[in-house]
Structures are given as C-alpha cells and as structure tokens.
Write a protein that holds these residues in place. Sequence first.
Motif, PDB file in Angstrom:
ATOM      1  N   VAL A   1       6.402 -13.322  -1.153  1.00 49.97           N
ATOM      2  CA  VAL A   1       5.432 -12.362  -1.670  1.00 49.97           C
ATOM      3  C   VAL A   1       4.037 -12.725  -1.171  1.00 49.97           C
ATOM      4  O   VAL A   1       3.642 -13.898  -1.187  1.00 49.97           O
ATOM      5  N   PHE A   2       3.277 -11.705  -0.746  1.00 53.38           N
ATOM      6  CA  PHE A   2       1.906 -11.876  -0.299  1.00 53.38           C
ATOM      7  C   PHE A   2       0.955 -11.206  -1.291  1.00 53.38           C
ATOM      8  O   PHE A   2       1.227 -10.109  -1.783  1.00 53.38           O
ATOM      9  N   ASN A   3      -0.165 -11.864  -1.568  1.00 53.05           N
ATOM     10  CA  ASN A   3      -1.225 -11.301  -2.402  1.00 53.05           C
ATOM     11  C   ASN A   3      -2.557 -11.434  -1.670  1.00 53.05           C
ATOM     12  O   ASN A   3      -2.832 -12.468  -1.039  1.00 53.05           O
ATOM     13  N   LEU A   4      -3.382 -10.410  -1.789  1.00 47.66           N
ATOM     14  CA  LEU A   4      -4.685 -10.384  -1.129  1.00 47.66           C
ATOM     15  C   LEU A   4      -5.768 -10.245  -2.183  1.00 47.66           C
ATOM     16  O   LEU A   4      -5.588  -9.531  -3.176  1.00 47.66           O
ATOM     17  N   ALA A   5      -6.886 -10.943  -1.988  1.00 51.48           N
ATOM     18  CA  ALA A   5      -7.996 -10.844  -2.944  1.00 51.48           C
ATOM     19  C   ALA A   5      -9.322 -10.940  -2.204  1.00 51.48           C
ATOM     20  O   ALA A   5      -9.431 -11.612  -1.173  1.00 51.48           O
ATOM     21  N   MET A   6     -10.326 -10.248  -2.724  1.00 49.18           N
ATOM     22  CA  MET A   6     -11.674 -10.312  -2.165  1.00 49.18           C
ATOM     23  C   MET A   6     -12.671 -10.008  -3.272  1.00 49.18           C
ATOM     24  O   MET A   6     -12.345  -9.352  -4.264  1.00 49.18           O
ATOM     25  N   GLY A   7     -13.874 -10.501  -3.105  1.00 54.87           N
ATOM     26  CA  GLY A   7     -14.888 -10.258  -4.120  1.00 54.87           C
ATOM     27  C   GLY A   7     -16.249 -10.729  -3.675  1.00 54.87           C
ATOM     28  O   GLY A   7     -16.404 -11.460  -2.686  1.00 54.87           O
TER      29      GLY A   7
END
Length: 808
Positions: A745-751
């Motif tokens: 599973v891949f998860n992407l985050a940005m902020g």
Amino acid sequence: MNENKPNRLRTFFLMLCCFAIVAKATAQSVRVSGSVFSDGHKSLDGAIVTIYPSAISTITDQQGNFYFPQIPKNSNKLTVSHSGYSFYEMKLSLDKNSNTILAILLKLEAKQLQEVVITDQSRRKKQESLNIETVNSSFIQRNLGGSLMQSLQRLPGVKTISIGSGGSKPLIRGLSFNQVIVVENGIKHEGQQWGADHGLEIDQYAVNRVEIIKGPSSFMYGSDAIGGAINIKPVPFPAQHVLGGSVDFTGKSNNEQFGGSFNLFGRNEKWFFDTRITTMDYGDYRVPTDIVQVYNYAVPLYKNHLRNTAGREMDVHGSVGYVSDRFKSIFYVSNIYTKSGFFANAHGLEPRNVDTELHDKSSRDILMPFQEVTHTKISNTTSFSIGTHKLETQLGFQQNFRREWSHYVNHGYMPPIYPDDMYAPKDLERQYDKEVFSVAIKDELSLGRHEFTVGLNGEQQQNEINGWSFLIPAFKQSTAGLFVYDKFQLNDLWLVHGAIRLDHGQIEMKPYTDWFQSEVTENGQTTQQYLERSQELTRTFNSFNWSAGVNYTPGQWSLKANVGTSFRMPIAKELASNGVNYHYFRFEKGDPNLSAEHSYQLDLGMEWQENKWSVQLSPFFNYFPNYIYLNPTSQHDIYYGAGNQVFEYEQSKVMRYGGELQTRYQFLKNLSGEILAEYLYSEQLSGSKKGYTLPFSPPASVLFGMTYNPEIKNLKDTYFSLDYRYTAQQNQIVPPERKTAASNVFNLAMGTKAKAGQQDFIISIQVQNLFNTKYLNHTSFYRLIELPEASRNIILSVKIPFLIHKSI
C-alpha cells in the motif's frame, strides 16, 4: 563468638570506607547560589533547580533565590524547570573553593496558539526504561484518519481494530480491548472496551499530545494496562493575557465526510478557559470491490458502498482553571455523541433479508441496525507544591450510555410477536449504561539523587443493561491501588528505576433471567422454563506487581532495559457472558472461575544518533501463565434457534516476543528517509489451542518513507512525503480466523503553512491507498467476512489559528 568476628570486622571496614568517601566529598565540595527571573525580570518562586551528576535538587523561594551549601566538586551541569517556562540547562565549571552566584533568566514557554512543539523527546526517552513514543497535534493532523487510533497507526507496534471508517480501538503489540488502557487528561477512559465494535469516544481534534507506552504499565495505572497505555496529555495552558483560538475544516473523499472543529481560549494573569466544539457527518464508505462474501453468502455492493456505514458526531469540550507558580486547578467537561450504522449485511441473525433498495437510496442515511453512544466526562486536576513535594489530586466522573438498535426478529423460543408490555422498546436490541467515579492522589518529591513518586488511586463503576437481547449481565466493580516508584540517578551515564504496586479489585454481577420461556427436556419430560442466563456472582482479586529498569547513555548511544510483572482483572464478559454476539454470529459463554491475568515482560531499547543517522531498536519478550481467550467449541446453541457455534472463555499459557525498528537518514538538507518495521510472534503453550497464536495478531510489516522539505518563499514547514508499507502474509491464525495475504500500500501526504495578510493557514493533504489497492487487514473487525480495506481516500485538512487579543 568467633563466627561473628569476621562480620564485625567487615562492618567496621565498611564504616571506615563510607567515612572516607564522605570526608573526601566534603573536602571537594563547593557552594552555589543564585536567583531565577522571568524574561520580564519578575522573581520566580517554585522553580526546581537540579545539579548533575549528583541530581541534588532545591526549589526557589518567594524572591526566586536558591542555595546549595554543599555540592560535589565534579558537578558539571545545572537545570531549571518551571511550569509555563522553557526548560533551562547550563554547564558548570567549578573551582575547589568556588562560591558561584548565578542569575538565571527563564523565557515563557514557546506556544503558538496552543500548538506544542516537542523539542526534546530524546531526553524523555533517555529518562524512561519503558518504550515510549510521543506525538503532537502536528503529527495527528498530518496523519489524520477516521479516529484518533487510526491516526496513530503509522507508529511501529501500534495498530487498530477498526469497524467502518469512524470507530476503532488501539492494538499495541497485538494486545487490545481491556489489555490496553487509554488515559485522557489524567483520567482513565472507561467506555465499553470489551467489544471490537465499540470504538473510543475521543475527539482527535481536542488532542494535543499523546504518549504511547508499548509494554506493561500496571505499576503506574493498575489493571487493564497489561499490554500498554495511550496517555492523552492535557492541552497546555494559554499564555497570559491572550484571547484566541482556531478553526479546523476536514473533508474526505471516500465517505464524503465533511466537518470541523472550533476552538476558543483565553487567559488573564492566572485564570484561563478553553472551549471546543466538533462536528462530523459522513456517508457509507467505499471498498475496491462490488461484491463481498458474508460467511459464504455473496453480497453485491451498490456503487462499491458498504451500505449503512454512515454516521455523525457532535463533541463539546470545556475547561476552566486557575494557574499560579505553586498552585494549579483545572476543571474539564466533555460530551461526545456519535451515531453510526452497522454494515447491514453483516449484523444480526438475518443478513440475507436486508432491504437493499431502501438502504441504497442514499449513502448518507443511518438506518437500522445502528448504534448511539453518548460519553460524558467531568474531572478536576489540582496540583500544588510544598517544599520539595509536588502533590496532585484527580477526581473524575464518566457516563457511557450506549444503545444498539435493530429490528426485532424472533429465533428459537422467542415469541413471534413482540409483547406490548415488554420493558424495552421493540427495536432496542441492547443498552449499556455505565457510570464511573475515580479518584487519584500522587506525590512527587526529590530526595538527593532520588525522584520518588507515591500514588494511590481508586475507581468504582456500575453498568446497567436493557434491551430484548442478552450478552453480559449488569455489574458493579471497584478497584484500588497503591504504588511507589523511584528514579535514582547514579551519575551522568546511569539511571536506575524501581517500582512496586499493590492492587485490590472486586466485581459483583447481577442475575439475569430470560423474558421468554424455553422448552427444557429433563428425564424425558419437557417443560416451559424461564432460563437463567446469569447468576449472582461476586469475585475478589488481589495482586502484587513490581518493575525494575535501567538507562545507560554513553555518548551517542542510549541503552535501556526493563523487567517487571503486571496483571488484569477478568471483566464481566469473560466471567458471565451467556448469549449471542450478533456481530460475530456466535454464542459466547463466560467462565466464573477465571483467575486474573498475569504477565512477565522484558523490554530492551537501543538508540544511536550521529549527524545524519538515527537508529532505534525495541525488542521485547512476554510470558502469560494464564492468558484469557475465547475458544471455539464443537457445541451449537439451540435456545436462540440460530445454531450459532458456542465460544467459551478459557485460560492458557502464552509466550510472545517481537520488537520494532526505526531508522532515519538525512540524505540532503531537505531530503530524508526512514524505515519503520515491526514483528510479533505469539504462541499458546497449553490448553485446547496449544500451538496456535492469539486472535488479532498483526503480521510483520515494514514502512519505507521519503520526505522532502523544500524552502518556498512565503511558505513555512512545507513537506511532501511518500510512504510504502509492505505487510507480510499472516498464516498464524486461531480458528475461525482466516489466513491473510500480503499487501502493498502507498500513501501520499503534503502540507504547508501559508499566510494571507496577517492570517496563518495550515494546510495538509493526504491520499491514502494511492493506487486503490484491494487488500485485507488481519486486525479489522470485518476481516472474518473477507471485507477489503477502504478504497482510495483523499483527505483535505485546513487549520486556521487566530489571535483576537494579546497584551504583554
């Protein structure tokens, strides 16, 4: 007479040695004195001043003065701590006859609208022999999930047992339910922890800092902390003469959730208030399949929606307090209300008779079956300093009111038509009403190199039941515990811990008799009888536990070890359950003769830091001589008529071992990578399931993460991160569990933090399950029906802190 002579000589020799050591220390001692001020040049009384490596402490007087008449010549460090001010540390360089006078200035603790930045987590870890992880509100916002526990899952060793998109409970190193304690604002959270379908009534927007203790914590918290603890710390006090707050907005694509939270706080010099209101509304969540197998029955899903998993939440919080240098008292009040549906095709005894056309008209309606939970909590925490003592008292009241609503369907000997004169409403399947009163007293004092903590806590709870279905009886439970904990600083390198605890508990279960008659055949004669499901029962438990640990911190290394025992009282469900659990399609039966669980555990820790590298390894070994588990039998129930398999609570010897690995490397100034891995092995060593593992045992997994922090004009704290988690297959199961395949599973985050005019905005975006992978989670509540995890989910969160007034 002659036999005692060597003992006398040995004693005399030891006395001479001690005298020589004292004389030498006195000859090489010096005097240190000084004053502590705020950055506004106000004298600060009650500040704790400590000299190292001797760990000698004193407290400043009303003029802010302190005095050490005699400290060792080798003293090389001085620290000052005071509530509301930043921690102060300085090096000492002392001459033989030095009379050093210091003037120390403390700065107000850096708080940006109640956001706490944990700047010295490594120091906290080095001072505790247990394995502890600390996260703040920024971590929670960056990893925002459907619940607080889901937001903490990125930490190795921490998982959840989830039901739907909004309910979950913690799973620490494979242990959950009443084996893991949750503490909020110093008060043990008491809901309905015994069921996998019962989530925690915690508002994650109101959480500022969380400590996760991986491993037994019974010496501090008592029963139910045998597997670990989730300690939700109080929100920090606002700065003086400030009025402000924040607004949070959150949207999720998978279940079309929208909601947010509004916070307002203020403080004059010593009085403050803090309020928050949170609301959420979400629809049925989606999975990456259009059909699921509910116990070999194919269930089609309309537009991939899991019908009737919508819900809503409304939370209200308030606190008011008085804060001075030596005295603090805070009142907390909160009310959490949730209403959420159960997957209509996997609840009750007639999952095939679901009106799919009615449910599929809207993805946002909440039809039966559903649950409503209202959790009210009122507490007070008061602390004050007297000399070298810091006393703290805590009083708490909680009420957890939970109702499960479902259409009445008769089975077995239940009447086909629901009686008009029945004591419970026709659609009220079950109701639990728990009230809890708790009290705790703690004294922290410094005595030379020793830091003692002595505590006494007690709790009384009462749980009433209602509804046409029975599983557990009404009960009363009372517990009390006394503990002593000592932290002894040998020198700059060695720190020793020791603790002992005494506990007493009693549980009284009320009798329960069916409201309908059943046919009972004895000696060839059949009669109609009201079956007694639960008998009147009183059990008493006593326990003595201990814990010992050591920390060794040479240079870039930090090593720790802890060994100890812990215990857990059996709960009402384990002692006296006798009915159908509709969520699992099984009949559960308790054992009134169960003994309390006991655990022996060894925890080790190793941490190494050097420039760009950071490595942390936390292995453990755990042994239960009498673990409580639910064992499937060959029997089937007849009185409820559905033929459910009977499961009985039993005890067995259990061995568990495993650990967590965390590594981090700073490739470039703005680019870093990390590896988070975990492994757990458990095996039953006795009983009918000898050789099997334990239920909900999480498989091994490893997470590879990359984070890029670019410097962008007019933006701050910008990040882009990509996580890849590989979860190994789980072939070690306990029937009726099923083997679970491996997953990727891949998860992407940005902020980032942006500014519009004078206003700050904190924006974060997540894309969970980036490639919409179809996979199963072995610790999911719905794993038994082959239900995959949620589809791709895009989460947008915006936090807007604001300041109405500030004066200095």
